[in-house]
Design an enzyme around this catalytic site. Structure first.
Site, mmCIF file in Angstrom:
data_model
loop_
_atom_site.group_PDB
_atom_site.id
_atom_site.type_symbol
_atom_site.label_atom_id
_atom_site.label_comp_id
_atom_site.label_asym_id
_atom_site.label_seq_id
_atom_site.Cartn_x
_atom_site.Cartn_y
_atom_site.Cartn_z
ATOM 1 N N GLN A 9 -47.251 21.857 -22.639
ATOM 2 C CA GLN A 9 -48.596 21.510 -22.191
ATOM 3 C C GLN A 9 -48.946 22.281 -20.911
ATOM 4 O O GLN A 9 -50.115 22.485 -20.590
ATOM 5 C CB GLN A 9 -48.675 19.999 -21.939
ATOM 6 C CG GLN A 9 -50.011 19.502 -21.457
ATOM 7 C CD GLN A 9 -50.116 17.987 -21.564
ATOM 8 O OE1 GLN A 9 -50.275 17.462 -22.651
ATOM 9 N NE2 GLN A 9 -49.999 17.290 -20.445
ATOM 10 N N GLU A 12 -61.259 43.350 -1.917
ATOM 11 C CA GLU A 12 -60.045 42.687 -1.435
ATOM 12 C C GLU A 12 -59.681 41.499 -2.323
ATOM 13 O O GLU A 12 -58.500 41.248 -2.603
ATOM 14 C CB GLU A 12 -60.250 42.220 0.010
ATOM 15 C CG GLU A 12 -60.414 43.382 0.976
ATOM 16 C CD GLU A 12 -60.938 42.918 2.331
ATOM 17 O OE1 GLU A 12 -60.111 42.674 3.210
ATOM 18 O OE2 GLU A 12 -62.153 42.763 2.489
ATOM 19 N N TYR A 61 -41.332 21.798 -30.520
ATOM 20 C CA TYR A 61 -42.255 21.482 -29.437
ATOM 21 C C TYR A 61 -41.578 20.638 -28.364
ATOM 22 O O TYR A 61 -40.747 19.792 -28.660
ATOM 23 C CB TYR A 61 -43.479 20.724 -29.997
ATOM 24 C CG TYR A 61 -44.467 20.315 -28.913
ATOM 25 C CD1 TYR A 61 -45.445 21.201 -28.483
ATOM 26 C CD2 TYR A 61 -44.395 19.056 -28.306
ATOM 27 C CE1 TYR A 61 -46.336 20.840 -27.474
ATOM 28 C CE2 TYR A 61 -45.285 18.691 -27.299
ATOM 29 C CZ TYR A 61 -46.247 19.584 -26.891
ATOM 30 O OH TYR A 61 -47.124 19.230 -25.897
ATOM 31 N N THR A 87 -50.554 62.644 -2.563
ATOM 32 C CA THR A 87 -49.292 62.062 -3.007
ATOM 33 C C THR A 87 -48.675 61.545 -1.720
ATOM 34 O O THR A 87 -48.853 62.160 -0.656
ATOM 35 C CB THR A 87 -48.360 63.099 -3.670
ATOM 36 O OG1 THR A 87 -48.126 64.158 -2.740
ATOM 37 C CG2 THR A 87 -48.991 63.706 -4.936
ATOM 38 N N HIS A 88 -48.008 60.399 -1.780
ATOM 39 C CA HIS A 88 -47.497 59.728 -0.565
ATOM 40 C C HIS A 88 -48.628 59.418 0.420
ATOM 41 O O HIS A 88 -48.388 59.304 1.614
ATOM 42 C CB HIS A 88 -46.425 60.554 0.148
ATOM 43 C CG HIS A 88 -45.402 61.161 -0.763
ATOM 44 N ND1 HIS A 88 -44.202 60.557 -1.053
ATOM 45 C CD2 HIS A 88 -45.425 62.314 -1.502
ATOM 46 C CE1 HIS A 88 -43.516 61.310 -1.903
ATOM 47 N NE2 HIS A 88 -44.244 62.384 -2.195
ATOM 48 N N ASN A 115 -48.999 18.956 -32.617
ATOM 49 C CA ASN A 115 -48.218 20.164 -32.300
ATOM 50 C C ASN A 115 -48.792 21.424 -32.953
ATOM 51 O O ASN A 115 -48.946 22.456 -32.297
ATOM 52 C CB ASN A 115 -46.752 19.971 -32.708
ATOM 53 C CG ASN A 115 -46.102 18.841 -31.920
ATOM 54 O OD1 ASN A 115 -46.679 18.352 -30.951
ATOM 55 N ND2 ASN A 115 -44.926 18.422 -32.344
ATOM 56 N N LYS A 132 -69.404 45.520 11.463
ATOM 57 C CA LYS A 132 -68.534 45.556 10.290
ATOM 58 C C LYS A 132 -69.267 45.454 8.963
ATOM 59 O O LYS A 132 -70.264 44.771 8.835
ATOM 60 C CB LYS A 132 -67.498 44.407 10.370
ATOM 61 C CG LYS A 132 -66.675 44.441 11.597
ATOM 62 C CD LYS A 132 -65.265 44.951 11.447
ATOM 63 C CE LYS A 132 -64.558 44.643 10.192
ATOM 64 N NZ LYS A 132 -63.334 43.892 10.469
ATOM 65 N N SER A 153 -69.406 40.508 9.540
ATOM 66 C CA SER A 153 -68.463 39.711 10.310
ATOM 67 C C SER A 153 -69.262 38.791 11.212
ATOM 68 O O SER A 153 -70.325 39.161 11.714
ATOM 69 C CB SER A 153 -67.596 40.644 11.155
ATOM 70 O OG SER A 153 -67.104 39.963 12.294
ATOM 71 N N ASN A 176 -67.540 44.644 5.452
ATOM 72 C CA ASN A 176 -66.234 44.399 4.836
ATOM 73 C C ASN A 176 -66.317 44.440 3.309
ATOM 74 O O ASN A 176 -67.248 43.890 2.726
ATOM 75 C CB ASN A 176 -65.697 43.039 5.280
ATOM 76 C CG ASN A 176 -65.420 43.003 6.777
ATOM 77 O OD1 ASN A 176 -65.084 44.020 7.367
ATOM 78 N ND2 ASN A 176 -65.580 41.833 7.370
HETATM 79 N N1 ARG Z 1 -51.665 17.896 -25.025
HETATM 80 C C1 ARG Z 1 -50.547 18.397 -25.744
HETATM 81 C C2 ARG Z 1 -50.239 19.837 -25.321
HETATM 82 O O1 ARG Z 1 -51.082 20.449 -24.781
HETATM 83 C C3 ARG Z 1 -50.809 18.374 -27.214
HETATM 84 C C4 ARG Z 1 -49.592 18.291 -28.059
HETATM 85 C C5 ARG Z 1 -48.919 16.994 -27.889
HETATM 86 N N2 ARG Z 1 -47.834 16.828 -28.779
HETATM 87 C C6 ARG Z 1 -46.904 15.899 -28.627
HETATM 88 N N3 ARG Z 1 -45.952 15.844 -29.496
HETATM 89 N N4 ARG Z 1 -46.894 15.078 -27.595
HETATM 90 O O2 ARG Z 1 -49.163 20.350 -25.498
#
Ligand code: ARG
Length: 461
Positions: free
Chosen positions: A319, A287, A314, A152-153, A107, A280, A274, A282
């Site tokens: 993820q 875009e 967490y 403008t506009h 984490n 053309k 094109s 483009n």
């Molecule tokens: N792959 C996980 C993520 O990106 C890593 C952390 C995982 N932690 C856990 N307690 N399962 O969040």
């Protein structure tokens, strides 16, 4: 992977939904960097022995070499980048590899890796923004005196200079750089050592890892450290705004290069043909830059929705923070590079722009201002007189400038032929010397100031 607690492997579909290695492998360098900082700290605090730390660091270096050499086998069974690296480390150095994960968790590990990654990306984006600013400022200096209609506009409003128009984008990008800079400053706190969520009982030194990784300080609350993704959101918000700026410029390039406007031309290098209509040219790159704004702004929204209902700390939902961010920042970097190329490539047609600037009575305001200055009319009355002159010109099917002095006098008898100088588009722009105004002299000064500043900044990076 989960040691003693599990006896059976996950279902195939569980593995598929759970694994992130397919996309988080791009965090590998930051993951290993953070692990090296962590293990050096574990040794310095006596949590692992110096020789163990050294073995781990050497193993990690070997993994860097393997990944760089394309010899590393990423495995979905190992779920993510953290477990892929750790498992390879165990293959390389044996059970001592298991000591790396002391006093940390995936984490705080992923939060650290992701911050490091985003910090580097912001750095690259800042360089891209500066590059585009420089291209715009150089083109602005070249085109400081080129008169074009200002809208403008999307209705002809007043004549402006093309250089002034381009410098407007330089200012937008200046603010973008400021936003990314602020995002970096707030991002730059280290989650490492927050461990799973509550901190750790090991005598770690979080200042040491923070410093080693270039963070300004350790994040102060372990729960916040592992559950915060504000840094990614702020970066995406800044990216969305920057992309919106690119999109507006892209849209203008699409308009300017159309046969209807004919204000500018992109060379073959930035045009496509094109398959059916041979005439053309483009502006596909413009875009696409315009279109990519959708996915960049969408990424911000996507992550905001991922985060909005999560209780601390967490949750695996987090993820899902990576793919939108990777995609959005890739798109922004590409858009910046393509836009820089297009701006450098763009050749304005000064005559066509000037002709267009003279249409639509664009100097009507100059006429009204003259009536105020030369005849002392209150502006509201001058506005009314000018309106009647414009109506007369429309009736006669000509521009203001082409009305005879008698025509002008039929509306306001005190008008003299001095007025012809002010209804000319070139003298109109020349007169707009107020701070921030469109006069060629202003544009030259501003463009030079920007070029100097940007070249200096580029040199000191
Ligand atoms: N792959 C996980 C993520 O990106 C890593 C952390 C995982 N932690 C856990 N307690 N399962 O969040």
């Amino acid at each position: 992977m989960w040691g003693g607690r599990f006896s059976a492997s996950p279902a195939e579909i569980m593995e598929e939904i759970n694994a992130s290695i397919g996309f988080d492998k791009r965090l590998w360098r930051h993951d290993i960097l953070a692990s090296k900082a962590h293990v050096a700290m574990l040794a310095a605090t006596g949590i692992v022995k110096p020789d163990e730390a050294e073995q781990i660091a050497r193993g990690l270096d070997q993994i860097i070499a393997e990944i760089e050499g394309g010899k590393f086998a990423f495995s979905r069974k190992l779920e993510d980048i953290h477990l892929n690296v750790e498992s390879r480390l165990a293959e390389l150095i044996g059970p001592v590899a298991g000591k790396l994960h002391t006093a940390r968790s995936r984490n705080d590990q992923v939060a650290t890796d992701f911050r490091l990654y985003v910090r580097d990306e912001i750095e690259a984006i800042q360089a891209g923004l500066m590059g585009l600013q420089l291209a715009l400022a150089k083109k602005a200096l070249e085109c400081a005196g080129a008169v074009m209609p200002g809208f403008t506009h999307l209705q002809t409003a007043q004549p402006i200079t093309f250089g002034h128009h381009l410098l407007a984008y330089v200012e937008m990008l200046r603010r973008d750089r400021g936003r990314f800079g602020c995002a970096t400053r707030r991002l730059n706190e280290s989650p490492l050592g927050a461990a799973a969520l509550a901190g750790t009982s090991f005598p770690i030194d979080r200042d040491m890892t923070a410093e080693a990784l270039g963070f300004s300080r350790p994040a102060a609350n372990s729960l916040d450290a592992v559950s915060d993704r504000d840094f990614a959101l702020e970066t995406l918000a800044a990216a969305a705004i920057a992309a919106m700026h690119l999109s507006r410029l892209a849209e203008e390039i699409v308009l300017w290069t159309s046969p209807q406007f004919g204000f500018a031309r992109l060379s073959d290098a930035y045009s496509t043909g094109s398959s059916i209509m041979p005439q053309k040219r483009n502006p596909d790159a413009a875009e696409l830059v315009r279109a990519k704004t959708g996915r960049i702004a969408g990424a911000f929204q996507a992550l905001l929705m991922v985060m909005k209902g999560l209780p601390l700390a967490y949750a695996k939902d987090m993820q899902e923070d990576k793919e939108p961010l990777f995609d959005a920042l890739d798109a922004l970097k590409l858009g910046l590079a393509a836009m820089t190329g297009m701006v450098e490539d763009l050749t304005p047609d000064a005559r066509a722009m000037k002709r267009a600037a003279a249409r639509g009575h664009s100097t009507a305001t100059d006429l009204a201002d003259w009536l105020v200055r030369a005849l002392g009319l209150p502006f509201r009355e001058a506005h009314n007189v000018t309106g009647r002159i414009v109506a007369l010109a429309d009736e006669k099917g000509c521009d203001l400038k082409k009305l005879s002095l008698d025509d002008l006098k039929s509306v306001e008898k005190r008008i003299t032929d001095d007025v012809y100088a002010v209804v000319d588009v070139a003298s109109s722009v020349k007169s707009r010397t107020s701070y921030g105004g469109t006069a060629p002299a202003n544009v030259r000064r501003e463009a030079r100031r920007w070029i100097k500043r940007l070249e200096k900044e580029a040199g000191s990076r």
